[in-house]
Design a protein around this motif. Structure first.
Motif, PDB file in Angstrom:
ATOM      1  N   GLN A 222      -0.796  -5.038  -4.795  1.00  0.00           N
ATOM      2  CA  GLN A 222       0.510  -5.187  -5.433  1.00  0.00           C
ATOM      3  C   GLN A 222       0.392  -4.977  -6.946  1.00  0.00           C
ATOM      4  O   GLN A 222       1.217  -4.281  -7.542  1.00  0.00           O
ATOM      5  N   ALA A 223      -0.629  -5.547  -7.556  1.00  0.00           N
ATOM      6  CA  ALA A 223      -0.820  -5.393  -9.003  1.00  0.00           C
ATOM      7  C   ALA A 223      -1.110  -3.943  -9.371  1.00  0.00           C
ATOM      8  O   ALA A 223      -0.597  -3.424 -10.369  1.00  0.00           O
ATOM      9  N   ARG A 224      -1.915  -3.270  -8.572  1.00  0.00           N
ATOM     10  CA  ARG A 224      -2.248  -1.867  -8.858  1.00  0.00           C
ATOM     11  C   ARG A 224      -1.020  -0.981  -8.688  1.00  0.00           C
ATOM     12  O   ARG A 224      -0.810  -0.041  -9.479  1.00  0.00           O
ATOM     13  N   ALA A 225      -0.211  -1.255  -7.704  1.00  0.00           N
ATOM     14  CA  ALA A 225       1.021  -0.486  -7.535  1.00  0.00           C
ATOM     15  C   ALA A 225       1.889  -0.602  -8.779  1.00  0.00           C
ATOM     16  O   ALA A 225       2.430   0.397  -9.264  1.00  0.00           O
ATOM     17  N   GLN A 226       1.986  -1.804  -9.316  1.00  0.00           N
ATOM     18  CA  GLN A 226       2.775  -2.019 -10.534  1.00  0.00           C
ATOM     19  C   GLN A 226       2.173  -1.253 -11.710  1.00  0.00           C
ATOM     20  O   GLN A 226       2.893  -0.637 -12.497  1.00  0.00           O
ATOM     21  N   GLU A 227       0.848  -1.279 -11.848  1.00  0.00           N
ATOM     22  CA  GLU A 227       0.183  -0.535 -12.924  1.00  0.00           C
ATOM     23  C   GLU A 227       0.510   0.949 -12.838  1.00  0.00           C
ATOM     24  O   GLU A 227       0.816   1.587 -13.850  1.00  0.00           O
ATOM     25  N   LEU A 228       0.434   1.500 -11.645  1.00  0.00           N
ATOM     26  CA  LEU A 228       0.700   2.932 -11.467  1.00  0.00           C
ATOM     27  C   LEU A 228       2.168   3.249 -11.711  1.00  0.00           C
ATOM     28  O   LEU A 228       2.483   4.283 -12.312  1.00  0.00           O
ATOM     29  N   GLU A 229       3.063   2.367 -11.283  1.00  0.00           N
ATOM     30  CA  GLU A 229       4.492   2.572 -11.550  1.00  0.00           C
ATOM     31  C   GLU A 229       4.752   2.566 -13.064  1.00  0.00           C
ATOM     32  O   GLU A 229       5.571   3.345 -13.548  1.00  0.00           O
ATOM     33  N   ASN A 230       4.041   1.730 -13.775  1.00  0.00           N
ATOM     34  CA  ASN A 230       4.202   1.652 -15.220  1.00  0.00           C
ATOM     35  C   ASN A 230       3.723   2.915 -15.940  1.00  0.00           C
ATOM     36  O   ASN A 230       4.160   3.188 -17.059  1.00  0.00           O
ATOM     37  N   LEU A 231       2.838   3.663 -15.313  1.00  0.00           N
ATOM     38  CA  LEU A 231       2.362   4.903 -15.925  1.00  0.00           C
ATOM     39  C   LEU A 231       3.461   5.941 -16.074  1.00  0.00           C
ATOM     40  O   LEU A 231       3.467   6.715 -17.024  1.00  0.00           O
ATOM     41  N   VAL A 232       4.366   5.964 -15.126  1.00  0.00           N
ATOM     42  CA  VAL A 232       5.413   6.989 -15.155  1.00  0.00           C
ATOM     43  C   VAL A 232       6.775   6.442 -15.522  1.00  0.00           C
ATOM     44  O   VAL A 232       7.699   7.205 -15.781  1.00  0.00           O
ATOM     45  N   GLY A 233       6.916   5.132 -15.554  1.00  0.00           N
ATOM     46  CA  GLY A 233       8.200   4.537 -15.945  1.00  0.00           C
ATOM     47  C   GLY A 233       9.227   4.612 -14.846  1.00  0.00           C
ATOM     48  O   GLY A 233       8.963   5.109 -13.752  1.00  0.00           O
TER      49      GLY A 233
ATOM     50  N   ASP B 219       0.832  -1.201   0.000  1.00  0.00           N
ATOM     51  CA  ASP B 219       0.000   0.000   0.000  1.00  0.00           C
ATOM     52  C   ASP B 219       0.870   1.255   0.000  1.00  0.00           C
ATOM     53  O   ASP B 219       0.559   2.236  -0.688  1.00  0.00           O
ATOM     54  N   ALA B 220       1.969   1.230   0.740  1.00  0.00           N
ATOM     55  CA  ALA B 220       2.904   2.366   0.716  1.00  0.00           C
ATOM     56  C   ALA B 220       3.494   2.520  -0.688  1.00  0.00           C
ATOM     57  O   ALA B 220       3.627   3.644  -1.190  1.00  0.00           O
ATOM     58  N   ARG B 221       3.820   1.406  -1.311  1.00  0.00           N
ATOM     59  CA  ARG B 221       4.326   1.422  -2.693  1.00  0.00           C
ATOM     60  C   ARG B 221       3.275   2.001  -3.636  1.00  0.00           C
ATOM     61  O   ARG B 221       3.578   2.838  -4.493  1.00  0.00           O
ATOM     62  N   LEU B 222       2.034   1.564  -3.482  1.00  0.00           N
ATOM     63  CA  LEU B 222       0.938   2.058  -4.311  1.00  0.00           C
ATOM     64  C   LEU B 222       0.760   3.567  -4.135  1.00  0.00           C
ATOM     65  O   LEU B 222       0.640   4.305  -5.118  1.00  0.00           O
ATOM     66  N   ASN B 223       0.765   4.037  -2.897  1.00  0.00           N
ATOM     67  CA  ASN B 223       0.578   5.471  -2.638  1.00  0.00           C
ATOM     68  C   ASN B 223       1.700   6.311  -3.245  1.00  0.00           C
ATOM     69  O   ASN B 223       1.450   7.379  -3.804  1.00  0.00           O
ATOM     70  N   LYS B 224       2.918   5.809  -3.154  1.00  0.00           N
ATOM     71  CA  LYS B 224       4.053   6.517  -3.752  1.00  0.00           C
ATOM     72  C   LYS B 224       3.895   6.590  -5.274  1.00  0.00           C
ATOM     73  O   LYS B 224       4.095   7.637  -5.890  1.00  0.00           O
ATOM     74  N   ALA B 225       3.509   5.468  -5.879  1.00  0.00           N
ATOM     75  CA  ALA B 225       3.327   5.424  -7.332  1.00  0.00           C
ATOM     76  C   ALA B 225       2.158   6.302  -7.765  1.00  0.00           C
ATOM     77  O   ALA B 225       2.230   6.968  -8.806  1.00  0.00           O
TER      78      ALA B 225
END
Length: 126
Positions: A114-125, A52-58
């Motif tokens: 975890q999957a959503r965090a990855q999706e959001l990280e992929n938005l910005v590279g 969740d912390a990873r998701l919020n950062k992303a």
């Protein structure tokens, strides 16, 4: 019928737990040492906090990278995603009526976060 439901629940647990733990040494170690349902739920909850912390950062990084309508769209989508995650995992976490539902529900929240965090990280590279 009840045996089929219990078997399906156990299979779901095995599949969900394996998917998250396979890519996460800390979760795997925690689950390997878990001897009760409460222990397994505790492992999922602990790792969900990390994800969740990873998701919020992303999410914050993605918002900062977007402007105007795209930024508002992301905010709207994220609110809908949270509602979907909660409803979906509530459904998964109530399949058998047994204590395994707690593990399945908490595992669902972990996997989806975890999957959503990855999706959001992929938005910005990177």
């Amino acid at each position: 019928m009840k045996h089929t439901t219990l078997a399906a629940g156990a299979l779901l647990l095995a599949l969900c737990g394996t998917a998250a733990a396979a890519d996460n040494p800390a979760l795997k170690k925690c689950m390997d040492g878990a001897s009760t349902t409460a222990d397994m739920v505790g492992c999922n909850v602990k790792e969900t906090k990390v994800q969740d912390a990873r998701l919020n950062k992303a999410y914050k990084a993605a918002l900062a990278a977007l402007e105007g309508n795209r930024r508002q769209q992301l905010q709207d989508v994220q609110r809908l995603w949270i509602k979907y995650r909660d409803a979906n995992c509530g459904f998964i976490g109530s399949a058998t009526g047994g204590t395994i539902d707690q593990v399945n529900g908490s595992g669902c929240v972990l996997d989806m976060t975890q999957a959503r965090a990855q999706e959001l990280e992929n938005l910005v590279g990177p």
